[in-house]
Structure formats: structure tokens, C-alpha cells
Enzyme design. Sequence first.
Site, mmCIF file in Angstrom:
data_model
loop_
_atom_site.group_PDB
_atom_site.id
_atom_site.type_symbol
_atom_site.label_atom_id
_atom_site.label_comp_id
_atom_site.label_asym_id
_atom_site.label_seq_id
_atom_site.Cartn_x
_atom_site.Cartn_y
_atom_site.Cartn_z
ATOM 1 N N ARG A 61 0.872 -1.177 -0.046
ATOM 2 C CA ARG A 61 -0.133 0.011 -0.179
ATOM 3 C C ARG A 61 0.918 1.143 -0.044
ATOM 4 O O ARG A 61 1.252 1.801 1.307
ATOM 5 C CB ARG A 61 -0.895 0.018 1.389
ATOM 6 C CG ARG A 61 -2.083 1.003 1.104
ATOM 7 C CD ARG A 61 -2.676 1.188 2.241
ATOM 8 N NE ARG A 61 -1.945 1.992 3.290
ATOM 9 C CZ ARG A 61 -1.917 1.971 4.655
ATOM 10 N NH1 ARG A 61 -2.437 1.126 5.116
ATOM 11 N NH2 ARG A 61 -0.940 2.686 5.140
ATOM 12 N N HIS A 71 -3.280 5.270 4.206
ATOM 13 C CA HIS A 71 -4.461 4.252 4.356
ATOM 14 C C HIS A 71 -5.691 4.921 3.742
ATOM 15 O O HIS A 71 -6.574 4.583 2.881
ATOM 16 C CB HIS A 71 -4.650 4.122 6.021
ATOM 17 C CG HIS A 71 -6.362 3.729 5.821
ATOM 18 N ND1 HIS A 71 -6.607 2.303 5.434
ATOM 19 C CD2 HIS A 71 -7.161 4.135 6.687
ATOM 20 C CE1 HIS A 71 -7.863 2.087 5.736
ATOM 21 N NE2 HIS A 71 -8.328 3.162 6.444
ATOM 22 N N TYR A 96 4.427 5.461 11.154
ATOM 23 C CA TYR A 96 4.502 3.922 11.448
ATOM 24 C C TYR A 96 5.393 3.073 10.342
ATOM 25 O O TYR A 96 5.744 1.999 10.138
ATOM 26 C CB TYR A 96 3.331 3.356 11.501
ATOM 27 C CG TYR A 96 2.136 3.478 10.294
ATOM 28 C CD1 TYR A 96 2.169 2.675 9.355
ATOM 29 C CD2 TYR A 96 1.395 4.292 10.459
ATOM 30 C CE1 TYR A 96 1.463 2.799 8.186
ATOM 31 C CE2 TYR A 96 0.212 4.589 9.591
ATOM 32 C CZ TYR A 96 0.493 3.956 8.448
ATOM 33 O OH TYR A 96 -0.499 4.139 7.490
#
Lengths: 397, 325
Positions: A282, A286, A295
Site C-alpha cells: 500500500r 491508508h 509507522y
Amino acid sequence: MQDRDHLSNVGITHTAKIIANGIIDIPMLQLLQADGTSFEEAKLPDLDQETAVKIYETMKFIRVLDERMVSAQRQGRISFYLASTGEEAASAASAAALEPQDLIMSQYREQGALAYRGYTTEQFMNQMFSNEKEANKGRQMPIHYGDKPLNFMTISSPLGTQIPQAAGYAYGQKMAGEDAITICYFGEGAASEGDFHAGLNMAAVLKCPAIFFCRNNGYAISTPSNEQFAGDGIASRGIGYGIKTIRVDGNDALAVFAATTEARKIAIEEQCPVLIEAMTYRLAAHSTSDDPTGYRSKDEEEKWRQKDPISRLRNWLISKDWLDEEKDVESLEEMRQDVLKQLKLCEQVPVCSIEHIVEDVYDTPPWHLQEQLSELKDHIRKYPEAYPATAGRINNG
Amino acid sequence: MARMNLLQAINSALMIAMEENEKVMVFGEDVGYFGGVFRATSNLQEKFGRGRCFNTPLTEQGIIGFANGLASHGSVPIAEIQFGDYIFPAFDQIVNETAKFRYRSGGQFSCGTLTIRTPYGGGIAGGLYHSQSPEAFFAHVPGMKIVVPRNPYQAKGLLLSSIRDDNPVLFMEPKRLYRAAVGEVPEDDYELPLGKADIVKEGSDITLLAWGAQVEVVEKAAQKAEADGISCEIVDLQSILPWDRDTVAESVAKTGRLLISHEAPMTGGFAGEIAAAIQEACFLNLESPIARVCGLDTPYPLAHEKEYMPDELKVYEAIVRSVNF
């Protein structure tokens, strides 16, 4: 009544040996190298120029749409957006292996499948602006697309709920004798939901002609996959359910197309489910409500940018002489103009009239909804300045 | 007409629905060859084949998720949840999916053909997990219809209407009455309207409102009160959502008093909704506070089942209090 013996397929051992990890070997199907040249021993799928170029153009369009709409959200023009950067091959190339009569159930990061089916730029925009031209009548957040004529089931936010639904829809297709299957997309995070277990087990036991397509992109929001599961990804579970399973390089459009073509053939001919796990990454945040720098590292992202599915397919098309590089650049600019034009047009379209607030809860609004609508309209008439989106359009009935 | 118990009436409705439409499919845990743990689906697999009447794996969220998909395809699923107590794993599929399917898609897709059958209620020494009455949880969910029959005749007519209604219906069957309630039931096809209450008995001093197995309880309490010279009007709500406010309000406008009784716990129970709506509609007619005779706000106990239940004595006492207010 039939006699059954649940030990009939069970072998016997005389040593207390605990089964350890790595017993099942599930390799990843890869046909193209990162630079777009095919592996020497790779058996390429039967893919004509028209389809190959359409997959490529769809991926390119989605990249353009995603980039533009992330900006539009940052400018406050739409409330929310969710990009699929890096995963365009997984959705576009799998959709290309389907027939128009096959139903698509999506999680929310498969805009490539919808675009491949023929959803227009204007339709994408209408949905994101929740305007009165939108098929969902402006009731759902942006990205929750749905289009009955294109056999694309309306998306909902709760994760994994579409997985047992896909089993049921496919069972209906089988019982009606349709020459059609259901494909159900979901991420590796959603596969931790109970509905994944319920849906795959039911599909296997009830022999439903469905493809369960997992995009394993390494993250569920901030949660890396090693905090999501301890086993061998999602594919190993399919085998446990007795489902035919394949793992594929999700950034390799040819491999995704080949795997999905084979899966559809099995689902139709054998009337049973197939699981595909597409390994990808990805590259996008998000959603527009997320910042991945909290993160994961830039280095990690950069490593995956080198495996970009779009340039991989572009290079292969060029090597086949199926793509004109000059026209490729021109069409990219045309796509950008088209997206910008539709964005400006569709954000001007008003929202649905207030009557729609109580419609479609039931087939017809029962007494209590009629009563509530009537009271709401009286209230809006009294305070029109507080409800500018609807006040000017209230009928006097 | 034939004499049937409640299970036979349900089985008869399922037979008719499956005969008339090959898209009707019945499934759930143990409903196949075995015919269900209560035998409501007896002989259906034998008659219509394993494709249309079948066992599912033991997963309530799976059963309802599967049913939602099947319904959105245009098939007519009748899903069974073995006990109402076990519907909660499917709460997400019902609340977020079944009920919102049509609304969220602008009417493009729906689960309107779905019917969920489930046995509910106490009085059978079922303890915590074979006694619950979960209707109020679902009454808070726009998009669902909720129906509860009180006897075999109602069960067959309401179930046939539920199956044919173009909205998802939760059909709750009072399992205490499965074999206990026996009555004359037409063997042919008939329907009873959803969303309509049924006036079981006319009266002039107080309206007693209940549904399902509790109707029998208020009938017994009414007989006791009538011996004291109190005339009771008994209304069976039949549909919890949408509910028939007009019939209830009309009755209360006449009697001036209302008592609502259900097995489910008091707090957050559906009697609360009815009481609020009726005091709003009948404020000037009410001569006493609206009374609620319900289960206690405890889990459903085993040894103290008799004490827990809103039985006819508790209802009778509340009638007397209401009339003497």
C-alpha cells in the site's frame, strides 16, 4: 440419510509429532520482472493487445484520479478519499479476467475494477461529491461506489461483511443456472474478521462459484502484517478450508490476469470457490485521515516504488510494440484534463431533495417515517438559513 | 381447515412458499434432512432437494451474511437462527448490512426478500441462553421489520406475508407454544397483514397490550380481572416494527388506561417505546400512568424462572392498581 466417516481421509502416525510452520509451500506466481521483461520460463497468459492496453490505461487513469482527489480532499472540496496507489494491477487486471455478468463485491480499494468495468469519470465524481446525480443518493461517504448496471455491488464500510455475502450471492447464481461468478475483494486485515472464516467455510461447504481475492498489501492502517497473523499469509488458510488457492505477485498485472483467468475457469466449471492472495504494497496512506510516516520508513516505501505495477506493465507493452510512447504521454495529459473538468462540473451539482432522507429505508416509507419527514420539513421551512442545502427546494405539500 | 400446532403451521407456510417459488431457500443449523431441532423444517429437504433446504456450518454471522448475499441476488432466503439467544453473532450483519442494504445503495440493491426465523422466549427451563426475547435490540434498527405471532393461525398467515414482503423481516416464534398452541388453520394459502395489531377481545376499562406467548398470559389475567368486574380490551401487537400506533391509541382513547407486558427486561424494552408514543398521542385520555409488566432487569435465570416471568398474577395486580389509581 447417508453414512459418513470423518476419519476416512485421516492418515495414522505413531509418533507425537507437532506440525510446525512451513509445511505447506505456497510460492508466488510472477511472470514479469520489475523492469517489465518476462521471466524466461514464464508461461504468459493468452492476452490480446486490446485487453492488455485497456488494463494499462485503467491503471493509469486510477493513478491520475487518486492523485487529483487526494489534493481535492486536502483543499476541503470532498470530505474523504482513499487512494489505491501501488495496487492498481491487483484490481484492474483481475477485473479484466472476468465477464461482464460476474458480480464484483469490493472492500473500498478496488477502484481499478470499477473503472475497468466502464464507470465514468463523471460517475466517480458524482459519488465523491454526494450530489443528486449519484446512484446512492448521497447517503454514503466518498469511495462507497455501487453500480447495478455494471454488476458492482455497493460498498459498505464494515470490514469483511461482504465475504459471506459473496458466498450467498454466488450460491444464488449457481441455483439460477447462471453462467456467472462472484468476485469478492478484501485486504489482509479484513481477513482477520470472523466473517472471513464464516464466508470461506460456507463457500467451500456449499460449493459456491466465487473468487475470494485478497490484497495483502502489508498494512491494515498502521498495523503491519506480522501483527495481523502469524501463519503463512492468507493463502495457507484457503487450503485449510479445502479451497483451491493461489498466491500471486499483485504488482504484476500479467500474473494477476493469469491467476484470475484460471480461477474463474475453475469456479465456473467445478462450481466451487477459489482463493487468490495478491502480494502487493500500500504505497498510499491508508486514507486522507492517515499519515503513514508515523509507522513506516521512507526507505521501505522507496523499495516498493521500484516495483511499481504501472511502469512494469508499460515496459512490457512497449517491448511488445503495443504502446506508442508519445501517445502514452498525450493520453496521460488528456486524463488529467478530463478529471479536472469533471471535478469542477460535479461539485456544482446540488444534493438530493430532502424527501430522500426517508426513502429506501423500506420499500415505501411507513407511517412513522412519513410523520418524521413532515415534521422535519416544517422545521426547515421555519429556519431555512440553517439548512441551505435543502431549504430552497422544499415543496409546499 | 385442519388442527395444527404452531410448528405444523410454520411448516405448512414454508411448504407453500417453496412450492410457489423455486427461488425460496431454507437453511440454517440442522434444518436439512433432520428437519430442525424443533422440526419446523421437516420434510422440506425431502420434497425440494438439498439445493433448496440445507444445513449450514455452525456460524450465525455466516448464515446471515450468506442470506444477505442470496437476497441481494434476488433469491428468497429463509434463514433460521436456532435460538434467538444466538442471533447476536449476526448482529453486525443484520444491523449494518441487512437493514441498510437498500438505503445505502439508493435502492440499487436490497435484502428485501430475506426472512430470518428464530424461536424466542422463556417458560421452558431454558436458562440464560434458551429463553431470551431480543426484539427490542432490533426495534432500534431502521430498515428491519419485526413480527411475532401468538398462535398457529397467526404464525402461518404472518410468516407467508413476511416471506413475500419486500423488506427484511425478523420473524420471532414463541417456542413455549410450538407444541402447546393448537388451533384451526386453513390448509390453503392466506396472508395476515404486517404492521397491524389485532384486537383479541374488546373491553372498556383498560387496554392490555402484548405480543407472542405473552398474549395468552394477559388473557388469563383479564379473565381474573373480569371476575372483579373490570372490562379488559386485549390487543396483540403482532408487528413490533413498524408497529400499529393508531390501533393502540384508538383503544387507549376509549379505555383511558394502558398496560403493556413483555417477557424481555424492562429497561430498554419495547414497552418503553410504546408508553412514550401513547402518552404523547393520548395525553388527554389517560386516567392512570401507563403500566409496564416485564421481565426483571437481570439475565434470564433458571431456578427463579417462575419468579422472573411477568405472569398472570403480576399482570392482574397491575390491572387492579391501574384501575384503582
